[in-house]
Design an enzyme around this catalytic site. Structure first.
Site, PDB file in Angstrom:
ATOM      1  N   SER A   1      93.255 168.015 101.787  1.00  0.00           N
ATOM      2  CA  SER A   1      94.617 167.746 102.242  1.00  0.00           C
ATOM      3  C   SER A   1      95.001 166.279 102.336  1.00  0.00           C
ATOM      4  O   SER A   1      96.152 165.971 102.603  1.00  0.00           O
ATOM      5  CB  SER A   1      94.858 168.415 103.601  1.00  0.00           C
ATOM      6  OG  SER A   1      94.985 169.801 103.461  1.00  0.00           O
TER       7      SER A   1
ATOM      8  N   LYS B   1     100.505 161.558 110.447  1.00  0.00           N
ATOM      9  CA  LYS B   1     100.788 162.980 110.259  1.00  0.00           C
ATOM     10  C   LYS B   1     101.097 163.623 111.615  1.00  0.00           C
ATOM     11  O   LYS B   1     100.502 163.254 112.637  1.00  0.00           O
ATOM     12  CB  LYS B   1      99.562 163.628 109.602  1.00  0.00           C
ATOM     13  CG  LYS B   1      99.697 165.076 109.182  1.00  0.00           C
ATOM     14  CD  LYS B   1      98.412 165.509 108.474  1.00  0.00           C
ATOM     15  CE  LYS B   1      98.447 166.958 108.014  1.00  0.00           C
ATOM     16  NZ  LYS B   1      97.217 167.330 107.263  1.00  0.00           N
TER      17      LYS B   1
ATOM     18  N   SER C   1      97.816 169.356 102.689  1.00  0.00           N
ATOM     19  CA  SER C   1      98.848 169.526 103.703  1.00  0.00           C
ATOM     20  C   SER C   1      99.473 168.213 104.166  1.00  0.00           C
ATOM     21  O   SER C   1     100.499 168.208 104.835  1.00  0.00           O
ATOM     22  CB  SER C   1      98.262 170.242 104.923  1.00  0.00           C
ATOM     23  OG  SER C   1      97.225 169.458 105.515  1.00  0.00           O
TER      24      SER C   1
END
Length: 492
Positions: A183, A84, A159
């Protein structure tokens, strides 16, 4: 005869690593297959914000040289993964999905990046995300939305949307995400992969762009439970650079993986199945619980009476911490600067106005208000007291069970744009995951089938005692082994 690239991309993480060890395939072949897959599919998926092709190829050549010498570093050595874009990576752009960090080149690596590379994993790029990890759909990315591989008109979740979509689509064999209120687990459920939020303090947060420091935690996403367990074992452990990092030894998560569900006590919170769930999700979750019973586990009725206050408490605590953490983005030290501003005060204001998106601004305002004089006791302090009550609820529930099981999300992946105009509806996507973060417990999402009406994946959430990730992996693997793998999503 070489293996077709598409087949290489669908190999499990450990399967790919074993192939490199046996010299049946090379790391260079795996990396070229991964890069080709990204090139072919990411125009529609939008899972990557940056691809480091040259670095990945160099790392693959080094992994192949180690394999030839019989000096492989680990089971991950030579296998393509991605992280990420919230993890700082030396010399590679790190944006946290925000314009205010556009062009930022970190001078160091996050601890988890160091540990992956020390194990020989090949990081092929940085993954799309909601800005500063604030969101449940990946639509808050300042750069582009990410799409669900199962249905490109739907969200992959957030997310860590890019982290889940890239694994589901076969672009990489595993990825890293962060989980502040769901997330990792929500995108894993929406995309039909395994996602793990470890116990708070189990994995170092050093080098993670901070959102809410008392809630953020790093974890893996993979297509198989055992692969996620291997990645977590690789990145977990004490880090003196993170004052919240636990000194507790890391368990061998793979050792009890095949022990099965027999004898496990599975707690089922009555509050999680008492309404508010889409019928198809509830049916899949109840079927998974019945599977545990059939496998020899005992289902135990438990109660989490304060879980209904979780959303409210979270959206006071997390924005309060975010308002402090995001104060550092002022246009002075790094990131975007309003160079045309007249004076320091205007530069501060304009840099933040231009660089931050609507959701971070909303949460900064919420947090600043909650911490302001006259409101601290009424809001922030009261939310922390609710957090303590939620933790006590879990403590009481675990007196009678080994793991807690229930839904990850109230629905399957929703349509892109469907909830962007209603922040409260978006926040409710995390209603079942947030309490796990508030209580600092480990949580996991494992696929439990496809919703009958839509054909979209449904995830089962498992929550464990502090630092008992091993039992979560054991329980998740028992279900995975019984149900079998999900089919691959359609080609983008």
């Amino acid at each position: 005869m070489s293996t077709p690239a598409k087949e290489l991309c669908r190999l499990g993480l450990r399967e790919a690593g074993a192939g490199v060890a046996a010299k049946a395939i090379s790391s260079s072949e795996l990396v070229e297959a991964s890069l080709a897959r990204i090139q072919a599919t990411d125009g529609k998926l939008g899972a990557f914000l940056a691809v480091s092709a040259d670095r990945a190829r160099a790392a693959a050549r080094a992994a192949d040289a180690r394999a030839a010498r019989g000096e492989r570093r680990s089971e991950l050595d030579g296998v393509p993964v991605a992280v990420k874009d919230i993890f700082v990576t030396k010399g590679v752009p790190t944006t946290a999905g925000s314009r205010i960090l556009e062009g930022y080149l970190p001078p160091y690596d996050a601890t988890v990046v160091e540990r992956l590379e020390a194990a020989g994993a090949v990081i092929v790029g940085k993954l799309n995300m909601d800005e500063f990890a604030m969101g449940s759909s990946n639509e808050n990315s300042a750069y582009k939305p990410c799409h669900n591989p199962w249905d490109l008109s739907r969200t992959p979740g957030g997310s860590s949307g890019g982290s889940a979509a890239s694994v589901a689509a076969g672009q990489v064999h595993a990825s890293l995400g962060t989980d502040t209120g769901g997330s990792i687990r929500e995108p894993a459920a929406f995309c039909g992969v395994v996602g793990v939020k470890p116990t708070y303090g189990r994995v170092s947060r050093y080098g993670v762009v901070a959102f809410a420091s008392s809630l953020d935690q790093v974890g893996p996403l993979a297509r198989e439970v055992g692969d996620a367990a291997l990645v977590l074992r690789t990145i977990a452990g004490h880090d003196p650079r993170d004052m919240t990092s636990s000194t507790r030894p890391v368990d061998d998560y793979l050792a009890p993986l095949e022990d099965g569900a027999r004898g496990l006590r599975v707690g089922v919170p009555r509050e999680w199945l008492s309404g508010g769930l889409d019928a198809g999700v509830e049916a899949a979750v109840r079927a998974a619980l019945d599977t545990y019973r059939r496998l020899g586990a005992t289902l135990v009725d438990v109660s989490l009476p304060h879980s209904k206050y979780g959303i409210g408490a979270y959206y006071l605590i997390a924005p309060a911490e975010a308002s402090s953490n995001l104060a550092r983005y002022d246009g002075v030290r790094f990131g975007l600067r309003a160079a045309d501003a007249k004076g320091l005060k205007e530069m501060y204001a304009e840099s933040r106005e231009r660089g931050l998106g609507a959701e971070p601004k909303r949460r900064i305002m919420l947090g600043t208000y909650a911490l302001s004089s006259g409101y601290y006791d009424a809001y922030y302090l009261r939310a922390q007291k609710v957090r303590t009550l939620i933790r006590r609820d879990f403590d009481e529930a675990f007196r009678g069970c080994d793991v807690i099981a229930g839904p990850v999300t109230p629905s399957v992946a929703f349509k892109l744009g469907e909830r962007t105009g209603d922040p409260l509806q978006m926040y409710l996507a995390d209603i079942f995951t947030i309490t796990c973060n508030l209580a600092a417990l480990p949580g996991l999402s494992v696929p439990c089938g496809l919703e009958a009406a839509s054909g979209l994946p449904v995830g089962l959430q498992l929550v464990g005692r502090p630092f008992d990730e091993a039992t979560l992996f054991r329980a998740a693997r028992a279900l995975e082994r019984e149900l079998g793998p999900l089919p691959a999503p359609p080609e983008p």
